[in-house]
Write an enzyme that holds these catalytic residues in place. Structure first.
Site: not given
Ligand code: G6Q
Length: 542
Positions: A217, A268-269
């Site tokens: 995305e 990420g989260r």
């Molecule tokens: C969160 C996940 C996931 C991630 C997204 C974006 O803990 O890992 O939501 O943040 O898939 O990933 P990127 O930051 O690698 O683009």
């Protein structure tokens, strides 16, 4: 070193056994006086820290349940595990199986008051975070001097979007004049089209946020936004900033105005207090308010290490959640902030909680023999009252609720109508809902009766400021990891998102081949199921 129990040891804990028994006859909030709800009870079951007060007399607990939950926390070593996490132990792993095998150090991102000087992985992480903060400070000073930028556009998804967006929306009352933000996350081209058509790109700073630098995305939207810049005669390199991990495909400083970094031990989260949220919040609020947010988060991280059970708010809240979900068997949790500013906070918590604890195996790789973590959802009050509250009051299914409220509004601009202010009306509704859910109502007319006994708690604070928001964020992060430690699951990976991604790639392969040569149908044999779906869905012809 933390020991990960197997299922048998988990279920054999004395406090676990005892809570199972107590759950057969939980405290009734609807019982007639002096049982049920009473002023004494509401005053007894409350706890405070950092200006937050957690009111939990409207939960289906009594002294014995509370004592046993405390014993459960000890037997499950919840605080020791939190300490081990803060100190950098490898908690993101599944023993003896291929897994990420990493430390979990989002707490180090705010261990800056002052940053520690030792050489452990956690101390080193705090110093690296402090360096990025210094870099951010210089960058923001440059923005102030040059006055080139008035708008910022964050391109990212999941953890690289939900947290920063929720925090930005929560603090709009504090944004600097002429600094506004927009977001593009979805690969749906209408998301970008709608945002881009209203932006003055010549004054726009774009932050591409992707830890992996490889998310479909975000890569697609970066290209789309870059194309929009070029179409207006603007050079993307003069406007784009990268936030990523060293060595990722996005780590290419020559292509960006500035590059900021995060590390593999920041999930990420859990990354909102890294540069993932930092560049956006620093730009829109200023450096000092962002630092205040980090200070609030750091102070709450310390509260989570507090061994006096009644003062450790995130732990207490985690245990009440465990009681509701694990022992009373309620499979969902509604988080209902009575604050318009927190409009996207439930969405952030939904990801943070469900991606962390929505797991089916324990940390030894065994399939769980007990249910874990609830479904999280929510909406701001009072809006929700005119929507799904009917269901939470009278549906045969019970959903526990966490209310969040503030004594003062952010803007302080309101009106007194019929003798009360808007803020008083907001809070009157919050407390009324808490009470109504707990005590219910008997009536001759079945349509007018409310079963009650719907567990809920209220988290109150003075006002939603950068400091309070940082503390609130860390409160929920800590609550989530405490629950994950209890359930003995790895709260820090997200393998459950992989299968769908792989299948989407098969479908994209089919599209690519058909785009190249519409007559070439060989891909249909390679991926018969996905191709059949595309045909059935009217996307490709037979
Ligand atoms: C969160 C996940 C996931 C991630 C997204 C974006 O803990 O890992 O939501 O943040 O898939 O990933 P990127 O930051 O690698 O683009």
């Amino acid at each position: 070193v933390i020991d990960f129990p197997n299922n048998e040891a988990f279920l054999a804990r004395p406090s676990y056994q005892k809570l199972c028994k107590l759950a057969q006859n939980p405290y009734s909030l609807t019982a007639p006086s002096p049982q049920g709800l009473s002023p004494e009870r509401l005053n007894r079951f409350k706890a405070s820290a950092l200006g937050f007060t957690l009111l939990y007399g409207t939960q289906r607990i009594d002294e014995e349940v509370l004592k046993t939950l405390e014993a459960l926390a000890h037997e499950s070593e919840l605080i020791s595990q939190f300490r081990a996490m803060v100190q950098g132990e490898t908690l993101n792993q599944i023993l003896s199986w291929d897994s990420e095998k990493r430390a979990v150090l989002h707490t180090a991102l705010r261990n800056l008051f002052p940053p520690p000087s030792g050489n452990t992985i956690a101390e080193e992480a705090a110093r690296l975070a402090a360096q990025e903060m210094e870099k951010l400070k210089r960058f923001l000073e440059r923005c102030d001097q040059e006055k080139r930028w008035e708008e910022i556009l964050l391109v990212g998804i999941g953890g690289s979007d939900l947290g920063p967006r929720a925090l930005y929306l929560a603090l709009q009352a504090y944004t600097l004049p002429q600094r506004k933000a927009d977001f593009i996350s979805n690969v749906d081209p209408d998301d970008a089209a709608q945002v881009l058509q209203k932006k003055d790109l010549s004054k726009t700073l774009v932050i591409i946020v992707s830890k992996s630098g490889n998310t479909l995305e975000t890569k697609t939207n970066e290209a789309l936004v870059a194309q929009a810049f070029r179409a207006r005669g603007l050079e993307p390199k003069e406007h784009f900033i990268a936030v990523t991990q060293k060595g990722s495909p996005l780590d290419n400083p020559q292509h960006y105005l500035e590059s900021f970094y995060i590390w593999d031990y920041i999930g990420g989260r859990y990354s909102s207090t890294s540069m993932v949220g930092g560049v956006l919040l620093g730009f829109t609020l200023g450096y000092t308010p962002f630092l205040e947010l980090l200070r609030g988060a750091h102070d709450m991280d310390r509260v989570a290490l507090e061994s006096t059970f009644s003062q450790n708010l995130p732990l207490l809240s985690a245990l009440l959640g465990i009681w509701n979900c694990h022992f009373l068997g309620y499979p969902s949790l509604a988080i209902l902030p009575y604050s318009q500013a927190l409009s996207r906070f439930p969405a952030h918590l939904q990801q943070c909680d469900m991606e962390s604890n929505g797991k089916g195996i324990n940390r030894r790789g065994e399939i769980l023999t007990y249910p874990a973590s609830p479904i999280i959802w929510g909406e701001v009050g009072t809006n929700g009252q005119h929507s799904f509250y009917q269901w939470i009051h009278q549906s045969p299914l019970v959903v526990p609720v966490e209310f969040i409220g503030f004594r003062k509004s952010q803007w302080g601009k309101e009106i007194e109508v019929e003798g009360t202010s808007s803020q008083q009306k907001l809070l009157a509704n919050l407390f009324a809902q808490s009470l109504a859910l707990a005590q219910g109502q008997t009536a001759k007319n079945p349509n007018h009766s409310f079963p009650g006994n719907r567990p809920n708690s209220v988290l109150m604070a003075e006002q939603l400021t950068p400091y309070t928001l940082g503390a609130l964020l860390a409160y929920y992060e800590a609550k989530i990891v405490f629950q994950g430690f209890y359930w003995n699951i790895n709260s820090f990976d997200q393998e459950g998102v992989q299968l769908g991604k792989r299948l989407a790639n098969h479908i994209l392969e089919d599209f690519r081949q058909i785009n190249l040569n519409p007559q070439d149908k060989t891909c249909f044999q390679k991926h018969p199921l996905t191709s059949a779906l595309l045909q059935a869905g009217g996307l490709i012809s037979e």
